[in-house]
Scaffold this motif. Structure first.
Motif, PDB file in Angstrom:
ATOM      1  N   HIS A 181       0.799  -1.204   0.000  1.00 46.69           N
ATOM      2  CA  HIS A 181       0.000   0.000   0.000  1.00 46.69           C
ATOM      3  C   HIS A 181       0.845   1.273   0.000  1.00 46.69           C
ATOM      4  CE1 HIS A 181      -3.084  -2.830   1.783  1.00 46.69           C
ATOM      5  NE2 HIS A 181      -3.502  -2.535   0.569  1.00 46.69           N
ATOM      6  N   TYR A 182       2.123   1.150   0.219  1.00 51.56           N
ATOM      7  CA  TYR A 182       3.021   2.298   0.253  1.00 51.56           C
ATOM      8  C   TYR A 182       2.937   3.098  -1.051  1.00 51.56           C
ATOM      9  CZ  TYR A 182       7.361   4.970   0.607  1.00 51.56           C
ATOM     10  OH  TYR A 182       8.286   5.982   0.632  1.00 51.56           O
ATOM     11  N   PHE A 183       3.014   2.412  -2.175  1.00 52.84           N
ATOM     12  CA  PHE A 183       3.012   3.103  -3.457  1.00 52.84           C
ATOM     13  C   PHE A 183       1.643   3.672  -3.795  1.00 52.84           C
ATOM     14  CE2 PHE A 183       6.679   0.248  -3.743  1.00 52.84           C
ATOM     15  CZ  PHE A 183       7.662   1.194  -3.949  1.00 52.84           C
ATOM     16  N   LYS A 184       0.578   3.028  -3.317  1.00 52.55           N
ATOM     17  CA  LYS A 184      -0.762   3.586  -3.509  1.00 52.55           C
ATOM     18  C   LYS A 184      -0.918   4.885  -2.721  1.00 52.55           C
ATOM     19  CE  LYS A 184      -3.142  -0.716  -4.530  1.00 52.55           C
ATOM     20  NZ  LYS A 184      -4.193  -1.666  -4.140  1.00 52.55           N
TER      21      LYS A 184
ATOM     22  N   ALA B  60       1.081   7.605  -4.508  1.00 53.38           N
ATOM     23  CA  ALA B  60       0.351   8.083  -5.685  1.00 53.38           C
ATOM     24  C   ALA B  60      -0.831   8.966  -5.274  1.00 53.38           C
ATOM     25  CB  ALA B  60      -0.138   6.897  -6.521  1.00 53.38           C
ATOM     26  N   LEU B  61      -1.515   8.592  -4.214  1.00 60.37           N
ATOM     27  CA  LEU B  61      -2.641   9.385  -3.725  1.00 60.37           C
ATOM     28  C   LEU B  61      -2.178  10.778  -3.311  1.00 60.37           C
ATOM     29  CD1 LEU B  61      -5.647   9.553  -2.833  1.00 60.37           C
ATOM     30  CD2 LEU B  61      -4.874   8.744  -0.598  1.00 60.37           C
ATOM     31  N   LEU B  62      -1.103  10.851  -2.553  1.00 59.04           N
ATOM     32  CA  LEU B  62      -0.584  12.156  -2.122  1.00 59.04           C
ATOM     33  C   LEU B  62      -0.142  12.998  -3.313  1.00 59.04           C
ATOM     34  CD1 LEU B  62       1.439  11.382   1.121  1.00 59.04           C
ATOM     35  CD2 LEU B  62      -0.766  12.526   0.913  1.00 59.04           C
ATOM     36  N   GLU B  63       0.474  12.367  -4.291  1.00 55.32           N
ATOM     37  CA  GLU B  63       0.923  13.105  -5.475  1.00 55.32           C
ATOM     38  C   GLU B  63      -0.265  13.649  -6.260  1.00 55.32           C
ATOM     39  OE1 GLU B  63       3.506  10.454  -7.612  1.00 55.32           O
ATOM     40  OE2 GLU B  63       5.057  10.575  -6.069  1.00 55.32           O
ATOM     41  N   LYS B  64      -1.354  12.884  -6.290  1.00 61.25           N
ATOM     42  CA  LYS B  64      -2.523  13.292  -7.064  1.00 61.25           C
ATOM     43  C   LYS B  64      -3.304  14.415  -6.392  1.00 61.25           C
ATOM     44  CE  LYS B  64      -6.556  11.645  -9.439  1.00 61.25           C
ATOM     45  NZ  LYS B  64      -7.078  10.565 -10.220  1.00 61.25           N
ATOM     46  N   ILE B  65      -3.592  14.280  -5.092  1.00 59.25           N
ATOM     47  CA  ILE B  65      -4.453  15.274  -4.455  1.00 59.25           C
ATOM     48  C   ILE B  65      -3.690  16.406  -3.769  1.00 59.25           C
ATOM     49  CG2 ILE B  65      -6.346  13.659  -4.164  1.00 59.25           C
ATOM     50  CD1 ILE B  65      -5.642  13.468  -1.223  1.00 59.25           C
TER      51      ILE B  65
ATOM     52  N   TYR C 224      -8.451   6.491  16.204  1.00 56.74           N
ATOM     53  CA  TYR C 224      -7.158   5.810  16.329  1.00 56.74           C
ATOM     54  C   TYR C 224      -6.784   5.171  14.998  1.00 56.74           C
ATOM     55  CZ  TYR C 224     -10.842   2.560  17.725  1.00 56.74           C
ATOM     56  OH  TYR C 224     -12.023   1.865  17.798  1.00 56.74           O
ATOM     57  N   ASP C 225      -7.361   5.699  13.914  1.00 58.38           N
ATOM     58  CA  ASP C 225      -7.150   5.144  12.581  1.00 58.38           C
ATOM     59  C   ASP C 225      -5.981   5.786  11.847  1.00 58.38           C
ATOM     60  OD1 ASP C 225      -9.173   3.249  12.636  1.00 58.38           O
ATOM     61  OD2 ASP C 225     -10.682   4.710  12.042  1.00 58.38           O
ATOM     62  N   LEU C 226      -4.794   5.697  12.422  1.00 58.71           N
ATOM     63  CA  LEU C 226      -3.615   6.197  11.717  1.00 58.71           C
ATOM     64  C   LEU C 226      -3.170   5.156  10.699  1.00 58.71           C
ATOM     65  CD1 LEU C 226      -1.470   7.718  14.584  1.00 58.71           C
ATOM     66  CD2 LEU C 226      -2.982   8.888  12.992  1.00 58.71           C
ATOM     67  N   TRP C 227      -2.816   5.610   9.534  1.00 55.80           N
ATOM     68  CA  TRP C 227      -2.341   4.731   8.475  1.00 55.80           C
ATOM     69  C   TRP C 227      -0.833   4.927   8.385  1.00 55.80           C
ATOM     70  CZ3 TRP C 227      -6.389   6.042   4.133  1.00 55.80           C
ATOM     71  CH2 TRP C 227      -7.665   5.721   4.599  1.00 55.80           C
ATOM     72  N   PRO C 228      -0.041   3.952   8.819  1.00 54.00           N
ATOM     73  CA  PRO C 228       1.415   4.126   8.914  1.00 54.00           C
ATOM     74  C   PRO C 228       2.087   4.642   7.652  1.00 54.00           C
ATOM     75  CG  PRO C 228       0.756   2.080   9.968  1.00 54.00           C
ATOM     76  CD  PRO C 228      -0.462   2.633   9.281  1.00 54.00           C
ATOM     77  N   ASN C 229       1.750   4.087   6.503  1.00 50.44           N
ATOM     78  CA  ASN C 229       2.385   4.551   5.262  1.00 50.44           C
ATOM     79  C   ASN C 229       2.017   5.995   4.958  1.00 50.44           C
ATOM     80  OD1 ASN C 229       3.788   2.193   4.642  1.00 50.44           O
ATOM     81  ND2 ASN C 229       2.009   1.275   3.663  1.00 50.44           N
ATOM     82  N   LEU C 230       0.766   6.348   5.170  1.00 47.67           N
ATOM     83  CA  LEU C 230       0.330   7.713   4.911  1.00 47.67           C
ATOM     84  C   LEU C 230       0.984   8.683   5.881  1.00 47.67           C
ATOM     85  CD1 LEU C 230      -1.401   9.654   3.298  1.00 47.67           C
ATOM     86  CD2 LEU C 230      -3.331   9.083   4.785  1.00 47.67           C
ATOM     87  N   VAL C 231       1.055   8.323   7.163  1.00 44.92           N
ATOM     88  CA  VAL C 231       1.704   9.175   8.164  1.00 44.92           C
ATOM     89  C   VAL C 231       3.158   9.418   7.768  1.00 44.92           C
ATOM     90  CG1 VAL C 231       2.490   9.304  10.562  1.00 44.92           C
ATOM     91  CG2 VAL C 231       0.173   8.515  10.058  1.00 44.92           C
TER      92      VAL C 231
END
Length: 132
Positions: free
Chosen positions: A1-4, A7-12, A22-29
């Protein structure tokens, strides 16, 4: 999910990221932190009996939470817990349930409104992440 997530951060290209409960997403953080995107956890709570803050997971959680700029807890008890565990920028804002917000807004709680407005950037994109 790291690359997804990358890509999401690059797009938006969000200006700020908000996480619920308590829903932290480690890759997104991690990716948002590398890009200097401000991140906030609101309605922060530690579920009763949760082992996520105990060994061996506690050090991982601590490192992840320290990447956040602000943590807003649901009450003073949670506030004390998060202050002792993570960092100084922790405040008890209350819960986001509709009835709780309606009550606070009906009283024209200026401090509450100012605190929300100080966190959210005007005219910018904001990503709100959480589980259903």
């Amino acid at each position: 999910h790291y690359f997804k997530m990358k890509a999401l951060l690059e797009k938006i290209q969000p200006s700020c990221i908000l996480y619920a409960r308590y829903d932290l997403w480690p890759n997104l953080v991690h990716l948002a932190s590398k890009r200097n995107i401000p991140q906030m956890l609101f309605c922060a709570s530690s579920p009763p009996g949760s082992k996520r803050f105990q060994p061996p997971f506690g050090s991982f959680q601590k490192a992840m939470h320290k990447q956040l700029q602000c943590i807003a807890t649901i009450d003073e008890e949670e506030n004390l817990f998060f202050q002792s565990w993570f960092h100084n920028d922790v405040s008890a804002f209350g819960d986001t349930r509709y009835d709780a917000i309606q009550h606070r807004l009906s009283k024209h709680d200026e401090a509450f409104l100012d605190s929300i407005q100080s966190i959210l950037p005007r005219g910018k994109k904001v990503l709100i992440a959480g589980s259903c």
